[in-house]
Motif scaffolding. Structure first.
Motif, mmCIF file in Angstrom:
data_model
loop_
_atom_site.group_PDB
_atom_site.id
_atom_site.type_symbol
_atom_site.label_atom_id
_atom_site.label_comp_id
_atom_site.label_asym_id
_atom_site.label_seq_id
_atom_site.Cartn_x
_atom_site.Cartn_y
_atom_site.Cartn_z
ATOM 1 N N ALA A 234 0.782 -1.259 -0.061
ATOM 2 C CA ALA A 234 0.011 -0.001 -0.217
ATOM 3 C C ALA A 234 0.786 1.350 0.162
ATOM 4 O O ALA A 234 0.359 2.280 -0.492
ATOM 5 C CB ALA A 234 -0.805 -0.063 1.133
ATOM 6 N N LEU A 235 1.963 1.004 0.597
ATOM 7 C CA LEU A 235 2.883 2.481 0.696
ATOM 8 C C LEU A 235 4.218 2.640 0.034
ATOM 9 O O LEU A 235 4.768 3.534 -0.333
ATOM 10 C CB LEU A 235 3.119 2.348 2.190
ATOM 11 C CG LEU A 235 1.938 2.604 3.186
ATOM 12 C CD1 LEU A 235 2.635 2.335 4.701
ATOM 13 C CD2 LEU A 235 1.037 3.877 2.906
ATOM 14 N N ILE A 236 4.697 1.603 -0.351
ATOM 15 C CA ILE A 236 6.269 1.794 -0.936
ATOM 16 C C ILE A 236 6.104 2.488 -2.284
ATOM 17 O O ILE A 236 7.180 2.978 -2.535
ATOM 18 C CB ILE A 236 6.591 0.338 -1.158
ATOM 19 C CG1 ILE A 236 8.407 0.132 -1.271
ATOM 20 C CG2 ILE A 236 5.890 -0.583 -2.139
ATOM 21 C CD1 ILE A 236 8.879 0.706 -0.070
ATOM 22 N N ASP A 237 5.412 2.512 -3.035
ATOM 23 C CA ASP A 237 5.226 3.370 -4.279
ATOM 24 C C ASP A 237 5.387 4.869 -3.982
ATOM 25 O O ASP A 237 5.900 5.502 -4.687
ATOM 26 C CB ASP A 237 4.396 2.877 -5.320
ATOM 27 C CG ASP A 237 4.499 1.436 -5.935
ATOM 28 O OD1 ASP A 237 5.553 1.324 -6.524
ATOM 29 O OD2 ASP A 237 3.658 0.505 -5.585
ATOM 30 N N ARG A 238 4.756 5.039 -3.026
ATOM 31 C CA ARG A 238 4.508 6.698 -2.631
ATOM 32 C C ARG A 238 5.557 7.238 -1.795
ATOM 33 O O ARG A 238 6.027 8.233 -1.586
ATOM 34 C CB ARG A 238 3.399 6.957 -2.257
ATOM 35 C CG ARG A 238 2.252 6.772 -3.447
ATOM 36 C CD ARG A 238 0.806 7.196 -2.780
ATOM 37 N NE ARG A 238 0.472 6.255 -2.029
ATOM 38 C CZ ARG A 238 -0.618 6.508 -1.099
ATOM 39 N NH1 ARG A 238 -1.098 7.700 -0.831
ATOM 40 N NH2 ARG A 238 -0.718 5.188 -0.252
ATOM 41 N N PHE A 239 5.992 6.214 -0.914
ATOM 42 C CA PHE A 239 6.732 6.566 0.446
ATOM 43 C C PHE A 239 7.715 5.718 0.689
ATOM 44 O O PHE A 239 7.964 5.150 1.779
ATOM 45 C CB PHE A 239 5.771 6.792 1.806
ATOM 46 C CG PHE A 239 4.562 7.484 1.498
ATOM 47 C CD1 PHE A 239 4.720 8.963 1.524
ATOM 48 C CD2 PHE A 239 3.273 7.068 1.325
ATOM 49 C CE1 PHE A 239 3.683 9.476 1.136
ATOM 50 C CE2 PHE A 239 2.295 7.445 1.303
ATOM 51 C CZ PHE A 239 2.213 9.016 1.109
ATOM 52 N N MET A 240 8.710 5.653 -0.209
ATOM 53 C CA MET A 240 9.850 4.396 -0.254
ATOM 54 C C MET A 240 10.698 4.818 0.780
ATOM 55 O O MET A 240 11.144 3.914 1.573
ATOM 56 C CB MET A 240 10.773 4.325 -1.614
ATOM 57 C CG MET A 240 11.686 3.356 -1.464
ATOM 58 S SD MET A 240 12.532 3.046 -2.990
ATOM 59 C CE MET A 240 11.332 2.194 -3.868
ATOM 60 N N LYS A 241 11.390 5.951 0.970
ATOM 61 C CA LYS A 241 12.274 6.392 1.923
ATOM 62 C C LYS A 241 11.789 6.376 3.308
ATOM 63 O O LYS A 241 12.274 5.665 4.274
ATOM 64 C CB LYS A 241 13.030 7.587 1.797
ATOM 65 C CG LYS A 241 14.157 8.159 2.660
ATOM 66 C CD LYS A 241 14.743 9.280 2.400
ATOM 67 C CE LYS A 241 15.796 9.853 3.419
ATOM 68 N NZ LYS A 241 16.702 10.670 3.124
ATOM 69 N N PRO A 242 10.503 6.900 3.482
ATOM 70 C CA PRO A 242 10.147 6.944 5.121
ATOM 71 C C PRO A 242 9.667 5.396 5.521
ATOM 72 O O PRO A 242 10.132 5.045 6.457
ATOM 73 C CB PRO A 242 8.797 7.585 5.015
ATOM 74 C CG PRO A 242 8.960 8.531 3.814
ATOM 75 C CD PRO A 242 9.879 7.794 2.929
ATOM 76 N N VAL A 243 9.138 4.755 4.529
ATOM 77 C CA VAL A 243 8.700 3.271 4.796
ATOM 78 C C VAL A 243 10.008 2.479 5.308
ATOM 79 O O VAL A 243 10.072 1.527 6.467
ATOM 80 C CB VAL A 243 8.211 2.460 3.594
ATOM 81 C CG1 VAL A 243 7.941 1.044 3.909
ATOM 82 C CG2 VAL A 243 6.773 2.998 3.578
ATOM 83 N N ILE A 244 11.148 2.459 4.506
ATOM 84 C CA ILE A 244 12.381 1.719 4.703
ATOM 85 C C ILE A 244 12.970 2.331 6.244
ATOM 86 O O ILE A 244 13.528 1.614 7.148
ATOM 87 C CB ILE A 244 13.353 2.000 3.522
ATOM 88 C CG1 ILE A 244 12.730 1.169 2.519
ATOM 89 C CG2 ILE A 244 14.771 1.204 4.086
ATOM 90 C CD1 ILE A 244 13.750 1.560 1.020
ATOM 91 N N ALA A 245 13.095 3.597 6.093
ATOM 92 C CA ALA A 245 13.634 4.318 7.350
ATOM 93 C C ALA A 245 12.796 3.934 8.848
ATOM 94 O O ALA A 245 13.265 3.490 9.926
ATOM 95 C CB ALA A 245 13.552 5.799 7.370
ATOM 96 N N VAL A 246 11.511 4.132 8.748
ATOM 97 C CA VAL A 246 10.674 3.715 9.823
ATOM 98 C C VAL A 246 10.703 2.243 10.190
ATOM 99 O O VAL A 246 10.937 1.943 11.575
ATOM 100 C CB VAL A 246 9.321 4.148 9.654
ATOM 101 C CG1 VAL A 246 8.410 3.858 10.953
ATOM 102 C CG2 VAL A 246 9.162 5.713 9.650
ATOM 103 N N SER A 247 10.788 1.300 9.221
ATOM 104 C CA SER A 247 10.920 -0.023 9.566
ATOM 105 C C SER A 247 12.225 -0.395 10.088
ATOM 106 O O SER A 247 12.207 -1.273 10.888
ATOM 107 C CB SER A 247 10.840 -0.842 8.018
ATOM 108 O OG SER A 247 9.649 -0.603 7.520
ATOM 109 N N LEU A 248 13.359 0.090 9.618
ATOM 110 C CA LEU A 248 14.735 0.078 10.238
ATOM 111 C C LEU A 248 14.637 0.259 11.713
ATOM 112 O O LEU A 248 14.961 -0.208 12.613
ATOM 113 C CB LEU A 248 15.694 0.619 9.408
ATOM 114 C CG LEU A 248 16.258 -0.077 8.197
ATOM 115 C CD1 LEU A 248 17.114 1.000 7.346
ATOM 116 C CD2 LEU A 248 16.863 -1.223 8.290
#
Length: 399
Positions: free
Chosen positions: A274-288
């Motif tokens: 749902a999110l990766i195509d629009r918010f790649m950097k925030p998704v990866i950073a928050v998950s880390l």
């Protein structure tokens, strides 16, 4: 019907066929990953039947990962003129043959040969499948396509491996491999029916592979993957003995806790799609960040807490690592551009190598400092990955 309406209808049908093909590639990933990890839950049965120690039989898991890491690079140099559909079907048939040979193996060398053959197919297939799925998806839905394909990996870990373990316990480990033969043949049939004729886009070959290996942007992604994958497998390899030492957790509860971890991974798949195509950097950073917090939490107070705090931290970890596996793969494909397949091939090699190195380093820390230290150190390693992502300017949302 007007020409415009006819064109819209044809476009709609083509879109449905494309997404159906991507789902089939997700099913294929399920089959491939279930094959890779099936022996983990069957080691004692195989060892008893073949007259070897579990540690010796465990070499088939290590060898599979290392050979798969090397064979992934083959996909980077296969000529573009070679049709991908028959290649994917052929690789799945090779995997079926390898599982069939494992099923009838009556000596350890034959079983090892079967696993070597399967690993050669595994590496090439894994390196190609996500890149081909994104090729079939609309430009603004490449992350969703990656999420669907890697959903097969999550489901294999949550359902496939436990199911094969149950089959092995009930009817023997050979029938478990026989089930994988049937799964491979069924998957090959689905691919033959559903997949379009796929001609790989972009550049491949030794020159392109060399340019990928020289790319600073890609090596930033690979470095994040190295830290993330090594930290995860360094900690998760020893999660079972860790859970045995948590107050109030009976041995019978461990399977349920691990199922919770896997189910959280499925949640991560949905969120990523749902999110990766629009918010790649925030998704990866928050998950880390979430993975870091959960691991350090397990390391600092997990063994002195109880069932519910540990379960909560496992759910956060399971969700985060699922998102990261998909998110980093999507980052690789986007950064690789026209060299998506070679970039993905190198990523597959990095992934498999880092998982093995992480498990080895985890064993070293366990012997020197104990279970809690494994979790804490893994969390600190994630801090390095988080720092790279935050400082990198190339991770933006997809247009």
């Amino acid at each position: 019907m007007s020409n415009v309406a006819m064109n819209q209808a044809e476009a709609s049908k083509a879109s449905v066929r494309s997404w159906l093909a991507i789902v089939v590639l997700g099913i294929a990933m399920f089959t491939v990953v279930a094959t890779e990890f099936a022996p983990i839950g069957l080691l004692s049965y195989i060892a008893s039947d073949l007259g070897r120690s579990p540690a010796t039989v465990g070499l088939i898991v290590t060898a599979y990962a290392l050979i798969g890491a090397g064979s992934a690079l083959l996909s980077a140099v296969l000529p573009n003129q070679f049709p991908r559909k028959p290649l994917l079907i052929g690789l799945m048939m090779v995997l079926a043959a390898a599982n069939g040979l494992a099923m009838i193996a009556h000596s350890f060398p034959v079983l090892m040969l079967a696993r070597v053959i399967g690993a050669l197919s595994h590496g090439v297939f894994w390196a190609m499948v996500a890149a081909l799925a994104t090729q079939m998806a609309p430009p603004n839905r490449k992350g969703l396509a990656t999420s669907i394909v890697f959903g097969g990996m999550s489901i294999a870990n949550v359902l496939g491996v436990p199911l094969l373990n149950l089959i092995g316990q009930t009817w023997g480990w050979r029938l478990a491999f026989g089930t994988l033969v049937a799964a491979c043949l069924f998957t090959a049939l689905l691919m033959a029916i559903v997949l379009p004729q796929i001609k790989a886009e972009g550049s491949v070959g030794f020159a392109t592979l060399g340019s990928v290996l020289r790319s600073g942007k890609l090596w930033r992604v690979y470095t994040v993957a190295i830290f993330t994958v090594a930290a995860h497998f360094g900690a998760f390899t020893y999660i079972e003995p860790y859970l045995r030492n948590v107050p109030g957790i009976a041995p019978a509860m461990i399977a349920a806790l691990l199922f919770g971890f896997g189910a959280a991974g499925l949640l991560g798949n949905v969120l990523t799609g749902a999110l990766i195509d629009r918010f790649m950097k925030p998704v990866i950073a928050v998950s880390l960040l979430l993975m870091c917090v959960s691991l350090i939490g397990l390391g600092t107070f997990g063994l002195s807490s109880g069932v519910w705090p540990v379960l909560a931290l496992l759910v956060v970890w399971g969700t985060a690592i699922s998102i990261l596996f998909i998110g980093i793969q999507a980052w690789v494909l986007r950064t690789g551009g026209a060299a998506a397949i070679p970039a993905s091939a190198v990523y597959t090699t990095v992934f498999n190598s880092s998982s093995g190195v992480g498990a080895i380093l985890g064993a070293f820390v366990l012997n020197k400092a104990g279970l809690s230290s494994i979790m804490t150190l893994a969390g600190l390693v994630i801090v390095m990955a988080f720092t790279i992502v935050v400082l990198d300017r190339g991770v933006r949302k997809t247009s």
